[in-house]
Design an enzyme around this catalytic site. Structure first.
Site, PDB file in Angstrom:
ATOM      1  N   GLU A 141       4.338   3.386   5.756  1.00 42.77           N
ATOM      2  CA  GLU A 141       4.453   2.057   5.508  1.00 42.77           C
ATOM      3  C   GLU A 141       3.352   1.606   4.036  1.00 42.77           C
ATOM      4  O   GLU A 141       3.188   0.878   4.215  1.00 42.77           O
ATOM      5  CB  GLU A 141       3.786   1.086   6.404  1.00 42.77           C
ATOM      6  CG  GLU A 141       4.464   1.861   7.596  1.00 42.77           C
ATOM      7  CD  GLU A 141       4.040   1.307   9.337  1.00 42.77           C
ATOM      8  OE1 GLU A 141       2.620   0.878   8.891  1.00 42.77           O
ATOM      9  OE2 GLU A 141       4.223   1.417  10.496  1.00 42.77           O
ATOM     10  N   GLU A 248      11.807   6.661  14.949  1.00 46.68           N
ATOM     11  CA  GLU A 248      11.262   6.335  15.737  1.00 46.68           C
ATOM     12  C   GLU A 248      11.843   5.026  16.423  1.00 46.68           C
ATOM     13  O   GLU A 248      11.063   3.340  16.819  1.00 46.68           O
ATOM     14  CB  GLU A 248       9.611   5.037  14.782  1.00 46.68           C
ATOM     15  CG  GLU A 248       8.664   5.141  14.000  1.00 46.68           C
ATOM     16  CD  GLU A 248       7.409   5.355  13.751  1.00 46.68           C
ATOM     17  OE1 GLU A 248       7.187   4.545  14.119  1.00 46.68           O
ATOM     18  OE2 GLU A 248       7.177   5.807  12.714  1.00 46.68           O
TER      19      GLU A 248
HETATM   20  C1  GLA Z   1       3.999   2.836  13.538  1.00 43.85           C
HETATM   21  C2  GLA Z   1       4.167   4.380  13.807  1.00 43.85           C
HETATM   22  C3  GLA Z   1       3.962   4.784  14.600  1.00 43.85           C
HETATM   23  C4  GLA Z   1       3.121   3.819  15.274  1.00 43.85           C
HETATM   24  C5  GLA Z   1       4.175   3.091  15.546  1.00 43.85           C
HETATM   25  C6  GLA Z   1       3.203   2.419  17.064  1.00 43.85           C
HETATM   26  O1  GLA Z   1       5.235   2.587  13.511  1.00 43.85           O
HETATM   27  O2  GLA Z   1       4.247   4.778  12.083  1.00 43.85           O
HETATM   28  O3  GLA Z   1       2.770   6.016  13.901  1.00 43.85           O
HETATM   29  O4  GLA Z   1       1.702   3.546  15.585  1.00 43.85           O
HETATM   30  O5  GLA Z   1       3.570   2.347  14.447  1.00 43.85           O
HETATM   31  O6  GLA Z   1       3.013   3.048  18.337  1.00 43.85           O
END
Ligand code: GLA
Length: 346
Positions: A141, A248
């Site tokens: 990020e 994710e």
């Molecule tokens: C982001 C992070 C993850 C997690 C999510 C929310 O996407 O990369 O590690 O913390 O937020 O759970």
């Protein structure tokens, strides 16, 4: 005729096996879910990502203190059950302790000190899990959401400068030359942010920085992003010549901006829409199976997800293909049965 919900089915195919010639199917786990979701994890998934246990604050709370117990237990679980492990995450603006950014005088640490700390952390962590963790989200990020800014304002950026990103990849590559190294981000299908992520990846590649893949977090919902935006994003990331992983994935039944607390259980039509979306995105993932090497859900089943507390504390979002009692939802069948011959069913 297939019954609605396919409730007459007796056998359940293993997702991991159904996708074995396409890409890994993964799940984020923690110390609780490796117990409470053990059956699901070992039958349907081929890869796991520690949800929080490999983050900086968990592994390295003080400069001289490393705490590996939880991460070690997850790696041990993977080893015992023949699962791969994705490491998550080395350099991030969140869940990183203050000491990392603070000098001995209490003021912000200078760039050189911060880089030395980053290197020590990466050497130790990546070195420890060499051979057990096949790939890492090296930088998480770093791109700004607001359209007029390129990089996110963070202490990494302020105190080191833009080179913190390349350095993180170089340190990780030195620590484990065989590890597959990813840049990972969210809102990755938003065209403006997507193009900034692509700009970053192109710059890194031009400078021969050892980046091998892009991680698309995939925190989506029934309304957003559009399938067209997902398709264009995958096409454009694929053109970079890097591997793609969906890292994710969750498809919430509620819109992100809807902060009502009393939405209750999902309606039939929400679950149908969710199943349709899962079918569409997995069809797209299969189209790109030559570049997509893994699709990891940010959890495994609706009994536990970070979305139970985000964006509304205590409100469930039912984002997965297994329900809260670990039974397959319509969404599961939509992604699982695409290549199963009818004879596979009893
Ligand atoms: C982001 C992070 C993850 C997690 C999510 C929310 O996407 O990369 O590690 O913390 O937020 O759970």
């Amino acid at each position: 005729m297939k019954e609605k919900g396919y409730s007459s089915r007796k056998a359940i195919p293993s997702l991991r096996s159904v996708y074995k010639d396409a890409f890994d199917i993964g799940a984020a786990v923690n110390l609780t879910t490796i117990e409470t979701q053990k059956g699901l994890l070992t039958e349907h998934f081929g890869s796991i990502t520690p949800e929080n246990e490999m983050k900086f604050e968990r592994l390295h709370p003080q400069e001289e203190v490393y705490t590996f117990e939880a991460a070690d237990r997850i790696v041990e679980f993977a080893t015992n059950h023949g699962l791969k492990v994705r490491g998550h995450t080395l350099v991030w603006h969140n869940q990183t302790p203050d000491w990392v950014f603070t000098g001995k005088d209490g003021k912000p640490a200078d760039g050189e000190t911060l880089l030395a700390r980053m290197k020590a952390h990466i050497d130790t962590v990546v070195g420890r899990y060499k051979g057990a963790v096949y790939g890492w989200d090296v930088v998480n990020e770093a791109i700004e959401d607001k359209s007029d800014l390129y990089l996110r304002e963070s202490r990494w950026l302020e105190q080191i400068g833009e080179s913190f990103i390349a350095k993180a990849f170089e340190f990780a590559h030195e620590a484990d030359p065989k590890a597959v190294l990813f840049y990972n981000d969210y809102n990755e299908c938003d065209p403006i942010k997507r193009d900034k992520i692509i700009r970053l990846l192109k710059t890194l590649k031009e400078r021969d920085v050892p980046v091998h893949g892009v991680g698309l977090q995939g925190h989506w919902n029934l309304h957003h992003p559009s399938l067209d935006d997902i398709r264009s994003a995958i096409e454009k990331y694929a053109a970079l010549g890097l591997q793609i992983q969906v890292t994710e994935l969750d498809i919430s039944v509620f819109e992100y901006n809807d902060r009502r607390t009393d939405l209750g259980a999902p309606t039939e039509s929400m679950l149908e829409r969710q199943a349709q979306l899962y079918e569409q995105v997995f069809r797209l993932f299969r189209e790109y199976k030559d570049v997509i090497t893994s699709v990891t859900f940010w959890g495994a089943a609706d009994d536990y997800t970070w979305l139970d507390d985000f964006p509304v504390r205590g409100r469930k979002n039912w984002p997965f293909v297994f329900d809260a009692s670990h039974k397959p939802k319509d969404s599961f069948w939509k992604i699982a049965e695409w290549k199963l011959p009818e004879e596979a069913w009893i």
